[in-house]
Design a protein around this motif. Structure first.
Motif, PDB file in Angstrom:
ATOM      1  N   VAL A   1       3.475  -6.864 -14.277  1.00 48.24           N
ATOM      2  CA  VAL A   1       2.979  -5.503 -14.530  1.00 48.24           C
ATOM      3  C   VAL A   1       2.009  -5.101 -13.428  1.00 48.24           C
ATOM      4  CG1 VAL A   1       1.667  -4.014 -16.089  1.00 48.24           C
ATOM      5  CG2 VAL A   1       3.245  -5.712 -17.035  1.00 48.24           C
ATOM      6  N   ARG A   2       2.211  -3.902 -12.886  1.00 50.31           N
ATOM      7  CA  ARG A   2       1.327  -3.369 -11.856  1.00 50.31           C
ATOM      8  C   ARG A   2       0.862  -1.969 -12.221  1.00 50.31           C
ATOM      9  NH1 ARG A   2       4.140  -4.904  -5.979  1.00 50.31           N
ATOM     10  NH2 ARG A   2       3.703  -7.145  -6.072  1.00 50.31           N
ATOM     11  N   THR A   3      -0.361  -1.655 -11.804  1.00 47.92           N
ATOM     12  CA  THR A   3      -0.894  -0.305 -11.937  1.00 47.92           C
ATOM     13  C   THR A   3      -0.886   0.354 -10.570  1.00 47.92           C
ATOM     14  OG1 THR A   3      -2.281  -0.742 -13.874  1.00 47.92           O
ATOM     15  CG2 THR A   3      -2.956   1.059 -12.430  1.00 47.92           C
ATOM     16  N   PHE A   4      -0.352   1.577 -10.528  1.00 41.86           N
ATOM     17  CA  PHE A   4      -0.293   2.362  -9.290  1.00 41.86           C
ATOM     18  C   PHE A   4      -1.247   3.542  -9.443  1.00 41.86           C
ATOM     19  CE2 PHE A   4       3.744   0.207  -9.843  1.00 41.86           C
ATOM     20  CZ  PHE A   4       3.992  -0.333  -8.588  1.00 41.86           C
ATOM     21  N   CYS A   5      -2.205   3.650  -8.516  1.00 41.19           N
ATOM     22  CA  CYS A   5      -3.224   4.703  -8.568  1.00 41.19           C
ATOM     23  C   CYS A   5      -2.911   5.779  -7.527  1.00 41.19           C
ATOM     24  CB  CYS A   5      -4.605   4.117  -8.307  1.00 41.19           C
ATOM     25  SG  CYS A   5      -5.007   2.697  -9.361  1.00 41.19           S
ATOM     26  N   PHE A   6      -3.060   7.039  -7.929  1.00 37.51           N
ATOM     27  CA  PHE A   6      -2.692   8.156  -7.063  1.00 37.51           C
ATOM     28  C   PHE A   6      -3.835   9.161  -6.922  1.00 37.51           C
ATOM     29  CE2 PHE A   6       1.184   6.617  -9.081  1.00 37.51           C
ATOM     30  CZ  PHE A   6       2.028   6.451  -8.001  1.00 37.51           C
ATOM     31  N   MET A   7      -3.870   9.801  -5.748  1.00 39.99           N
ATOM     32  CA  MET A   7      -4.781  10.911  -5.476  1.00 39.99           C
ATOM     33  C   MET A   7      -4.022  11.971  -4.698  1.00 39.99           C
ATOM     34  SD  MET A   7      -8.358   9.043  -4.369  1.00 39.99           S
ATOM     35  CE  MET A   7      -9.210  10.630  -4.251  1.00 39.99           C
ATOM     36  N   ALA A   8      -4.600  13.170  -4.657  1.00 41.56           N
ATOM     37  CA  ALA A   8      -4.029  14.247  -3.842  1.00 41.56           C
ATOM     38  C   ALA A   8      -4.786  14.316  -2.523  1.00 41.56           C
ATOM     39  CB  ALA A   8      -4.127  15.576  -4.579  1.00 41.56           C
ATOM     40  N   ASP A   9      -4.098  14.704  -1.458  1.00 40.05           N
ATOM     41  CA  ASP A   9      -4.766  14.847  -0.167  1.00 40.05           C
ATOM     42  C   ASP A   9      -5.782  15.983  -0.201  1.00 40.05           C
ATOM     43  OD1 ASP A   9      -3.527  12.726   1.013  1.00 40.05           O
ATOM     44  OD2 ASP A   9      -1.897  13.911   1.890  1.00 40.05           O
ATOM     45  N   GLN A  10      -5.457  17.047  -0.926  1.00 42.74           N
ATOM     46  CA  GLN A  10      -6.405  18.131  -1.154  1.00 42.74           C
ATOM     47  C   GLN A  10      -7.114  17.863  -2.477  1.00 42.74           C
ATOM     48  OE1 GLN A  10      -7.099  20.563   1.061  1.00 42.74           O
ATOM     49  NE2 GLN A  10      -5.682  19.475   2.406  1.00 42.74           N
ATOM     50  N   PRO A  11      -8.406  18.114  -2.582  1.00 43.83           N
ATOM     51  CA  PRO A  11      -9.155  17.776  -3.800  1.00 43.83           C
ATOM     52  C   PRO A  11      -8.544  18.423  -5.033  1.00 43.83           C
ATOM     53  CG  PRO A  11     -10.402  19.282  -2.398  1.00 43.83           C
ATOM     54  CD  PRO A  11      -9.258  18.789  -1.588  1.00 43.83           C
ATOM     55  N   LEU A  12      -8.346  17.611  -6.063  1.00 45.15           N
ATOM     56  CA  LEU A  12      -7.686  18.063  -7.280  1.00 45.15           C
ATOM     57  C   LEU A  12      -8.275  17.316  -8.469  1.00 45.15           C
ATOM     58  CD1 LEU A  12      -5.320  19.926  -8.229  1.00 45.15           C
ATOM     59  CD2 LEU A  12      -3.849  17.924  -8.077  1.00 45.15           C
ATOM     60  N   PHE A  13      -8.706  18.058  -9.479  1.00 50.51           N
ATOM     61  CA  PHE A  13      -9.181  17.453 -10.714  1.00 50.51           C
ATOM     62  C   PHE A  13      -7.965  17.115 -11.568  1.00 50.51           C
ATOM     63  CE2 PHE A  13     -13.620  19.320 -10.557  1.00 50.51           C
ATOM     64  CZ  PHE A  13     -14.252  18.086 -10.585  1.00 50.51           C
TER      65      PHE A  13
END
Length: 367
Positions: free
Chosen positions: A33-45
């Motif tokens: 089991v793995r957790t994949f964490c994501f963000m946006a290149d432009q700031p996003l809540f």
């Protein structure tokens, strides 16, 4: 991360739709089991209701594939979100994610959507029940209540195959050690030679439920896990006379029995009709951007119309849950039987889910 990135003036709020995100971290939770964490290149809540899910838009072996996963993180950490994926033998998408998705990779996601969430069913006392990787939505809920210092009385019960298969094991024990209103109970089906285990063993039963949460009849229950697990839980609760209006489960991913039965019944009715259908019940569906149109028989969906014309509208669930197939309706009326994949605001803006929308007049779609 720069202060400029975090500036509220530069930050937008996440809304249901298609967004490009970047994988920024991969965590090995257990051996499979793995957790994949994501963000946006432009700031996003990334605000969502704990328990909701997103749909990943992937390309595997040159073919587009959509797959939905529950968000396992909490909206209390607003600049990112995470999904936790178990490697499934023969699983095309889960294996691809484990073997190919790397930190820095970009991919589109759709969402967040889902009726299974703790915000819409608030309660002073909750019971979280999960089996296997079904822990992800209830973990999101528990993290939210923990992070926001909620006074909610939580009992968290998780069933795993063995001690090494317990997802978020150390974090759960940390949460239980920090606050009095979080009761943790772990159940292992078995344990291997050399493994020590002093917790509950076997499967969750009514007797075990009474020991773990004697007041479970008074709690709001949130349940997620394999279908046999959830069916067993429902049997226990129904035998006890539990008010099933206070029972909530995450059931997306498999076609519900009633949907299959409806499809069978509709097929029988169509066969009995022997093709004799009132032509006044046929309606035209036009796709404005392509200029293509087609006449649909009663009961056929907008998505079916697109498929017949060779138009590919992405979808993941086909039951109005994931929201992937949402398009704007420019003209006409439809009957839409969705399962939480579209918000009231989206509907007010003229959007529909094509997989579960049946024309009730001539319709024009922006596609």
């Amino acid at each position: 991360m720069s202060n400029e990135f975090l500036s509220p003036l530069n930050t937008q709020m996440w809304a249901n739709g298609r967004h490009l995100v970047r994988c920024v971290k991969i965590i090995q939770e257990t051996w499979d089991v793995r957790t994949f964490c994501f963000m946006a290149d432009q700031p996003l809540f990334f605000f969502f209701k704990p328990g909701q899910f997103v749909t990943l838009e992937l390309e595997i072996d040159g073919l587009p594939i959509m797959r939905s996963y529950t968000i396992s993180s909490s909206p209390s950490i607003p600049y990112s979100f995470s999904i936790t994926v178990k490697r499934v033998p023969g699983g095309k998408v889960s294996n691809w994610l484990h073997d190919n998705l790397k930190e820095g990779d970009e991919l589109p996601v759709h969402g967040p959507v889902g009726l299974f969430n703790i915000i819409d069913f608030p309660s002073d006392k909750v019971l979280f029940l999960s089996g296997g990787v079904g822990i992800t939505p209830v973990m999101s809920m528990a993290r939210w209540l923990f992070d926001t210092n909620a006074s909610t009385d939580m009992v968290f019960v998780h069933s795993a195959r063995s001690p090494r298969d317990i997802i978020y094991h150390r974090e759960l024990e940390h949460m239980a050690s920090r606050v009095k209103n979080f009761g943790l109970h772990l159940i292992c089906e078995r344990y291997d030679i050399g493994e020590s285990w002093s917790g509950y063993r076997g499967y969750l039963t009514e007797a075990m439920m009474n020991m773990i949460a004697p007041d479970f009849m008074d709690r709001e229950i949130f349940c997620c896990g394999p279908t046999p697990y959830m069916n067993a839980i429902k049997r226990i609760l129904q035998q006890c006379g539990f008010d099933m209006k206070r029972y909530h489960e995450e059931s997306f991913g498999a076609t519900p029995t009633e949907v299959k039965e409806d499809a069978i019944e509709q097929a029988k009715q169509a066969q009995e009709a022997d093709g004799e259908v009132d032509s006044s019940e046929w309606f035209t569906v036009e796709f404005a951007q392509t200029g293509k149109s087609i006449r649909l028989a009663p009961g056929e969906t907008i998505h079916a119309a697109a498929s017949k014309l060779g138009l590919h509208i992405p979808k993941a669930c086909g039951m109005g849950i994931c929201g992937t197939c949402m398009l704007e309706k420019l003209k006409g009326e439809v009957e839409m039987s969705h399962n939480g994949g579209i918000t009231d605001e989206d509907i007010e803006d003229g959007n529909i889910l094509t997989c579960c929308s049946i024309p009730k007049s001539d319709v024009v779609i922006d596609y």
